[in-house]
Design a protein around this motif. Structure first.
Motif, PDB file in Angstrom:
ATOM      1  N   LEU A  46     -34.402 121.468 -35.510  1.00 52.24           N
ATOM      2  CA  LEU A  46     -34.719 121.637 -34.093  1.00 52.24           C
ATOM      3  C   LEU A  46     -35.271 123.037 -33.842  1.00 52.24           C
ATOM      4  O   LEU A  46     -36.249 123.216 -33.112  1.00 52.24           O
ATOM      5  N   TYR A  47     -34.679 124.022 -34.452  1.00 56.33           N
ATOM      6  CA  TYR A  47     -35.155 125.397 -34.318  1.00 56.33           C
ATOM      7  C   TYR A  47     -36.607 125.505 -34.791  1.00 56.33           C
ATOM      8  O   TYR A  47     -37.450 126.099 -34.118  1.00 56.33           O
ATOM      9  N   ALA A  75     -30.068 113.234 -31.285  1.00 55.12           N
ATOM     10  CA  ALA A  75     -29.730 112.862 -32.662  1.00 55.12           C
ATOM     11  C   ALA A  75     -28.752 113.841 -33.307  1.00 55.12           C
ATOM     12  O   ALA A  75     -27.970 113.447 -34.166  1.00 55.12           O
ATOM     13  N   VAL A  76     -28.775 115.103 -32.887  1.00 57.06           N
ATOM     14  CA  VAL A  76     -27.943 116.108 -33.556  1.00 57.06           C
ATOM     15  C   VAL A  76     -26.898 116.735 -32.645  1.00 57.06           C
ATOM     16  O   VAL A  76     -26.101 117.560 -33.102  1.00 57.06           O
ATOM     17  N   LYS A 116     -39.992 115.079 -24.487  1.00 53.38           N
ATOM     18  CA  LYS A 116     -39.431 113.819 -25.009  1.00 53.38           C
ATOM     19  C   LYS A 116     -38.906 114.009 -26.430  1.00 53.38           C
ATOM     20  O   LYS A 116     -37.810 113.559 -26.766  1.00 53.38           O
ATOM     21  N   ARG A 117     -39.699 114.671 -27.256  1.00 55.03           N
ATOM     22  CA  ARG A 117     -39.275 114.855 -28.646  1.00 55.03           C
ATOM     23  C   ARG A 117     -38.082 115.809 -28.731  1.00 55.03           C
ATOM     24  O   ARG A 117     -37.155 115.589 -29.510  1.00 55.03           O
ATOM     25  N   LEU A 118     -38.098 116.878 -27.918  1.00 57.93           N
ATOM     26  CA  LEU A 118     -36.985 117.822 -27.893  1.00 57.93           C
ATOM     27  C   LEU A 118     -35.685 117.105 -27.546  1.00 57.93           C
ATOM     28  O   LEU A 118     -34.667 117.264 -28.217  1.00 57.93           O
ATOM     29  N   GLU A 162     -41.434 122.273 -21.304  1.00 57.30           N
ATOM     30  CA  GLU A 162     -41.225 120.832 -21.162  1.00 57.30           C
ATOM     31  C   GLU A 162     -42.025 120.289 -19.978  1.00 57.30           C
ATOM     32  O   GLU A 162     -42.618 119.210 -20.072  1.00 57.30           O
ATOM     33  N   SER A 163     -42.080 121.024 -18.869  1.00 61.62           N
ATOM     34  CA  SER A 163     -42.837 120.552 -17.703  1.00 61.62           C
ATOM     35  C   SER A 163     -44.339 120.584 -17.967  1.00 61.62           C
ATOM     36  O   SER A 163     -45.081 119.755 -17.451  1.00 61.62           O
TER      37      SER A 163
END
Length: 116
Positions: free
Chosen positions: A21-22, A82-83, A74-76, A66-67
């Motif tokens: 994610l990082y 998931a984690v 969405k992916r973030l 994000e905006s």
């Protein structure tokens, strides 16, 4: 103030609790000096507390990006979902990709030296 889920993500990023994610966020922030500065300031914390100014600013930058880029958002959020449990409970997520020359150690709590 950023949305609470983004603050949680920011705290996990600051502590590098979730390497994949990082890396995803760092790559997305690469061309954005303000967002990159917020990420770097947060990762320099000795403790990634959600109420720290650095984590709060990183949360605001995540919200802004994000905006501007809903696909990133969405992916973030999908990656976080998931984690999330793993990161919030202090779990360790290691990811090694590409060609590795040398040794790799995957560990959680090490008390003492590590040598090869």
């Amino acid at each position: 103030m950023a949305e609470p889920v983004l603050i949680s993500i920011a705290a996990a990023l600051a502590g590098r609790a979730v390497v994949g994610l990082y890396q995803f966020v760092k790559a997305r922030f690469a061309d954005d000096p303000d967002a990159t500065a917020a990420l770097e300031a947060a990762e320099n914390l000795t403790e990634a507390a959600e109420d720290s100014e650095e984590v709060q600013e990183l949360g605001r930058q995540l919200e802004r990006v994000e905006s501007e880029d809903p696909e990133f958002g969405k992916r973030l959020r999908a990656e976080w979902a998931a984690v999330r449990l793993h990161a919030e409970t202090g779990g360790v997520t290691n990811q090694v990709s590409g060609t590795v020359h040398g040794k790799v150690v995957q560990a959680r709590d090490i008390h003492g030296d590590v040598s090869f």
